[in-house]
Design an enzyme around this catalytic site. Structure first.
Site, short mmCIF file in Angstrom:
data_model
loop_
_atom_site.label_atom_id
_atom_site.label_comp_id
_atom_site.label_asym_id
_atom_site.label_seq_id
_atom_site.Cartn_x
_atom_site.Cartn_y
_atom_site.Cartn_z
N HIS A 146 20.35 75.63 19.14
CA HIS A 146 20.86 74.29 19.44
C HIS A 146 22.38 74.20 19.39
CE1 HIS A 146 19.85 70.05 20.02
NE2 HIS A 146 20.74 69.70 19.10
N ASP A 194 15.57 76.89 19.74
CA ASP A 194 16.18 75.68 19.18
C ASP A 194 15.44 75.28 17.92
OD1 ASP A 194 16.99 72.93 18.71
OD2 ASP A 194 17.72 72.88 20.79
N SER A 239 21.92 67.11 23.15
CA SER A 239 21.14 66.56 22.05
C SER A 239 21.14 65.02 22.11
CB SER A 239 21.70 67.09 20.73
OG SER A 239 20.81 66.85 19.67
#
Length: 276
Positions: free
Chosen positions: A255, A223, A147
């Site tokens: 995610h 996600d 991320s």
């Protein structure tokens, strides 16, 4: 360098250690973790850097990422830095995506952030030097992250291609200059001149410089932050640049660290092959 051992645990024949130290770059106490595989007892080993995402510390990936077993099997050290400076004297914000826990791997140039938020220099220079001088590791580095940390890994490696031999990412923030996970933070840390943001955007950096090797990107198809991550921007740029590599869209994955843990071994093996 006065490194303090915070904790140390045996793991898959190696050692998982957490250190704290006074950082000259960030002007505060910083904490990071290092996993040394059993092969490090016999001599220096290559290093894989793992940069974490928003709200994380060194601990999240260390305990949830599932890297140690693969690192032991392939003889690779893994370093888990923190995501920002911390402390009562360090600027912060009530929002989860700005301030402590959200350093975005940049050197801030605006108040109140610039006194401490220098995570780019901390990773590229200070912590790298600490590892090379104090750990049984080779000057042979790969970098990955998740991320915000995937954003950091991509931008740091592309800007410092001479320092890194391999590069991958898990669900990176791929085009932050065009995302709410990016525009808010870059304007806060760097100011409103968007020309200064480009060196912190992996899609724009890839367009300008490319990457010397191949890339491995894993992205969960389920996600919940796809609109913020913008993997299509990076995929389109890889196609435009004829950049070797692959973006693997993993069906059903979100995610979370369950996603990272599921593909951690793939990434460790991939880096080990390129660093050997």
């Amino acid at each position: 360098m006065d490194l303090q051992v915070v904790s140390q645990n045996r793991s898959f024949g190696g050692e998982q250690t957490v250190y704290s130290h006074q950082s000259e770059t960030c002007g505060c106490e910083m904490t990071f973790a290092v996993y040394l595989p059993p092969q490090a007892h016999n001599g220096p080993v290559p290093v894989l850097w793992y940069l974490s995402g928003l709200t994380c510390t060194h601990e999240n990936a260390m305990t949830k990422g599932g890297f140690q077993e693969a690192a032991a099997d392939f003889g690779v050290a893994v370093i888990f830095p923190d995501t920002s400076p911390r402390g009562t004297d360090v600027a912060d914000d009530d929002a989860y995506d700005l301030g402590q826990g959200a350093g975005f791997y940049v050197n801030a140039t605006r108040d109140p952030w610039r006194a401490h938020f220098r995570m780019y220099d901390y990773i590229v220079n200070e912590l790298r030097d600490i590892a090379l001088k104090n750990m049984p590791v080779q000057d042979c580095h790969g970098i990955t992250g998740h991320s915000m940390g995937g954003h950091g890994a991509l931008t740091i490696a592309i800007r410092n291609a001479d320092m890194f031999g391999s590069l991958s990412a898990f669900a990176p923030i791929a085009h932050p200059t065009q995302s709410d996970w990016g525009r808010k933070q870059l304007s806060s840390y760097l100011g409103d001149d968007e020309s200064s943001w480009a060196e912190h955007d992996s899609t724009l950096l890839l367009e300008e410089y490319g990457w010397k090797g191949d890339l491995l990107i894993d992205q969960g198809a389920n996600d919940q932050f796809l609109d913020l991550l913008k993997p299509e921007a990076l995929a389109n740029m890889m196609a435009k640049r004829r950049q070797p590599g692959q973006i693997r869209i993993q069906q059903g994955y979100d995610h979370s660290y369950f996603f990272v843990n599921s593909f951690a071994r793939d990434h460790v093996a991939w880096h080990a092959e390129r660093l050997s």
